[in-house]
Design a protein around this motif. Structure first.
Motif, short mmCIF file in Angstrom:
data_model
loop_
_atom_site.label_atom_id
_atom_site.label_comp_id
_atom_site.label_asym_id
_atom_site.label_seq_id
_atom_site.Cartn_x
_atom_site.Cartn_y
_atom_site.Cartn_z
N VAL A 1 -1.12 -2.72 -22.16
CA VAL A 1 -0.94 -2.34 -23.56
C VAL A 1 -0.40 -3.57 -24.28
N SER A 2 -1.18 -4.06 -25.25
CA SER A 2 -0.77 -5.27 -25.97
C SER A 2 -0.31 -4.92 -27.38
N GLY A 3 0.72 -5.63 -27.82
CA GLY A 3 1.23 -5.45 -29.17
C GLY A 3 1.39 -6.78 -29.85
N SER A 4 2.15 -6.81 -30.89
CA SER A 4 2.38 -8.04 -31.64
C SER A 4 3.34 -8.93 -30.85
N GLY A 5 2.76 -9.83 -30.08
CA GLY A 5 3.57 -10.74 -29.28
C GLY A 5 4.14 -10.14 -28.01
N SER A 6 3.65 -8.97 -27.61
CA SER A 6 4.15 -8.32 -26.40
C SER A 6 2.99 -7.88 -25.52
N LEU A 7 3.28 -7.72 -24.23
CA LEU A 7 2.28 -7.27 -23.28
C LEU A 7 2.97 -6.46 -22.19
N ARG A 8 2.48 -5.26 -21.94
CA ARG A 8 3.07 -4.39 -20.92
C ARG A 8 1.99 -3.97 -19.93
N LEU A 9 2.35 -3.95 -18.67
CA LEU A 9 1.45 -3.54 -17.60
C LEU A 9 1.95 -2.22 -17.02
N ASP A 10 1.15 -1.15 -17.17
CA ASP A 10 1.51 0.18 -16.69
C ASP A 10 0.80 0.48 -15.37
N ILE A 11 1.50 1.10 -14.45
CA ILE A 11 0.91 1.54 -13.18
C ILE A 11 1.38 2.97 -12.90
N GLU A 12 0.58 3.69 -12.12
CA GLU A 12 0.96 5.04 -11.70
C GLU A 12 1.54 4.99 -10.29
N CYS A 13 2.67 5.66 -10.10
CA CYS A 13 3.22 5.83 -8.76
C CYS A 13 4.23 6.97 -8.79
N ALA B 1 8.27 -0.45 -7.44
CA ALA B 1 6.94 -0.86 -7.89
C ALA B 1 7.03 -1.80 -9.09
N GLU B 2 7.90 -1.47 -10.05
CA GLU B 2 8.04 -2.32 -11.23
C GLU B 2 8.55 -3.71 -10.85
N SER B 3 9.53 -3.76 -9.99
CA SER B 3 10.10 -5.03 -9.57
C SER B 3 9.09 -5.87 -8.80
N GLU B 4 8.38 -5.25 -7.87
CA GLU B 4 7.39 -5.98 -7.08
C GLU B 4 6.25 -6.49 -7.95
N LEU B 5 5.84 -5.69 -8.94
CA LEU B 5 4.73 -6.11 -9.80
C LEU B 5 5.14 -7.29 -10.67
N ARG B 6 6.36 -7.28 -11.19
CA ARG B 6 6.82 -8.42 -11.98
C ARG B 6 6.81 -9.70 -11.14
N LYS B 7 7.25 -9.58 -9.88
CA LYS B 7 7.26 -10.75 -8.99
C LYS B 7 5.84 -11.25 -8.74
N GLU C 1 0.82 -1.22 0.00
CA GLU C 1 0.00 0.00 0.00
C GLU C 1 0.85 1.27 0.00
N HIS C 2 2.07 1.21 0.57
CA HIS C 2 2.89 2.43 0.66
C HIS C 2 3.32 2.93 -0.72
N LEU C 3 3.21 2.08 -1.76
CA LEU C 3 3.57 2.52 -3.11
C LEU C 3 2.48 3.42 -3.71
N GLY C 4 1.28 3.38 -3.14
CA GLY C 4 0.22 4.29 -3.55
C GLY C 4 -0.34 4.06 -4.93
N VAL C 5 -0.28 2.83 -5.46
CA VAL C 5 -0.76 2.55 -6.82
C VAL C 5 -2.28 2.45 -6.82
N LEU C 6 -2.93 3.33 -7.59
CA LEU C 6 -4.39 3.34 -7.69
C LEU C 6 -4.88 3.08 -9.12
N SER C 7 -4.04 3.36 -10.13
CA SER C 7 -4.48 3.27 -11.52
C SER C 7 -3.52 2.38 -12.32
N TRP C 8 -4.07 1.68 -13.32
CA TRP C 8 -3.26 0.78 -14.13
C TRP C 8 -3.91 0.58 -15.49
N ARG C 9 -3.14 0.04 -16.43
CA ARG C 9 -3.65 -0.37 -17.74
C ARG C 9 -2.68 -1.38 -18.35
#
Length: 300
Positions: free
Chosen positions: A211-223, A231-237, A201-209
């Motif tokens: 984005v899919s491409g040709s054979g790729s997928l990215r997860l965006d978050i606000e912080c 945040a990026e490292s924890e989310l990948r885990k 919770e201390h990372l304060g992430v409230l919004s996300w989306r």
């Protein structure tokens, strides 16, 4: 009292002011909005007087989009003293089709509606399982519906529940067009949402989306930029542990996915979107204006 953020007269700031001035005890919203209220309260100079922590709000009825356990927990932690209750409805079927029991599970009112699940790959219907929800109304006279394809991807079960209701349980997984193929397995928006709101919770992430491409997928978050690397490292885990896949993660500054203007001044014109294609204009973030023409989304 109507306080819909999709009207020209009701910005998030005004919703917060009504919560405070009228000492509102119960709010009915799509589950993203209580998170956006909290984000708006952090930006507004009067935030110290707003009920982000505690206050008379004791119940938030959620509907209109899937609700993960992690998102429910995050909302309740932001709005101390409020409990989130899930509801499910379809306007064409007469609005409310189900509600949450004392054990926290969503039940369909199967005494008034006959639910089935449809498998588009085989063209078959089943009384339970995973597929697209189909509803037959049993008591509507003015507009009866026979096997109406709602389209939501759901898991429908008739197993016993601790509440002793003899009604089927429903887990809403999202829209079929929002399913994302990672090459290993298909992910729903509910899967990704569970991972996002499992972040500390201390990372304060409230919004996300996503984005899919040709054979790729990215997860965006606000912080905040200072927390981006963590945040990026924890989310990948979390994605790897919870979903068994590895995807790209990216932390962006607050205001990128949900603009500061939309939080404090501008009304929201459409339901939030979480799944985008890389060839789309992403500058609108998550809260796009009402589209002028129908938009279709295809799985990766």
């Amino acid at each position: 009292m109507p306080a819909d953020s999709r009207s020209s007269a009701m910005s998030f700031r005004r919703v917060l002011r009504l919560l405070r001035d009228l000492e509102v005890t119960v709010a009915c919203r799509v589950p993203l909005e209580p998170l956006l209220w909290a984000a708006c309260a952090r930006l507004w100079p009067e935030a110290a007087t707003l009920p982000e922590r505690g206050g008379p709000l004791r119940g938030i009825v959620s509907f209109g989009e899937p609700l993960s356990d992690a998102k429910r927990t995050r909302i309740e932690s932001l709005w101390t003293g409020a409990t989130v209750y899930q509801s499910f409805g379809v306007s064409e079927c007469g609005s409310n089709l189900g509600g949450q029991c004392s054990s926290g599970r969503l039940h369909l009112w199967a005494d008034r509606y006959l639910p089935e699940v449809y498998d588009p790959s085989t063209g078959t219907l089943a009384t339970e399982g995973t597929g697209q929800l189909v509803i037959t109304t049993l008591y509507r006279q003015a507009m009866p519906l026979l096997r109406y394809l709602v389209g939501d991807l759901v898991e429908l079960r008739y197993d016993a529940c601790d509440c002793d209701w003899r009604l089927p349980t429903l887990q809403v997984l999202g829209r079929p067009e929002a399913l994302l193929n990672t090459g290993v397995k298909a992910l729903s928006s509910l899967d990704l949402e569970q991972a996002v709101y499992s972040l500390p919770e201390h990372l304060g992430v409230l919004s996300w989306r996503t984005v899919s491409g040709s054979g790729s997928l990215r997860l965006d978050i606000e912080c905040e930029p200072r927390d981006a690397r963590e945040a990026e490292s924890e989310l990948r885990k979390l994605v790897r542990h919870q979903l068994g896949v590895t995807i790209e993660t990216r932390a962006v500054a607050p205001g990128t996915l949900v603009s500061l203007e939309s939080l404090t001044e501008q009304e929201q014109f459409a339901k939030p979107r979480y799944v985008f294609r890389e060839d789309e204009d992403l500058s609108g973030g998550v809260l796009y204006p009402r589209p002028t023409s129908p938009v279709t989304y295809k799985p990766l």
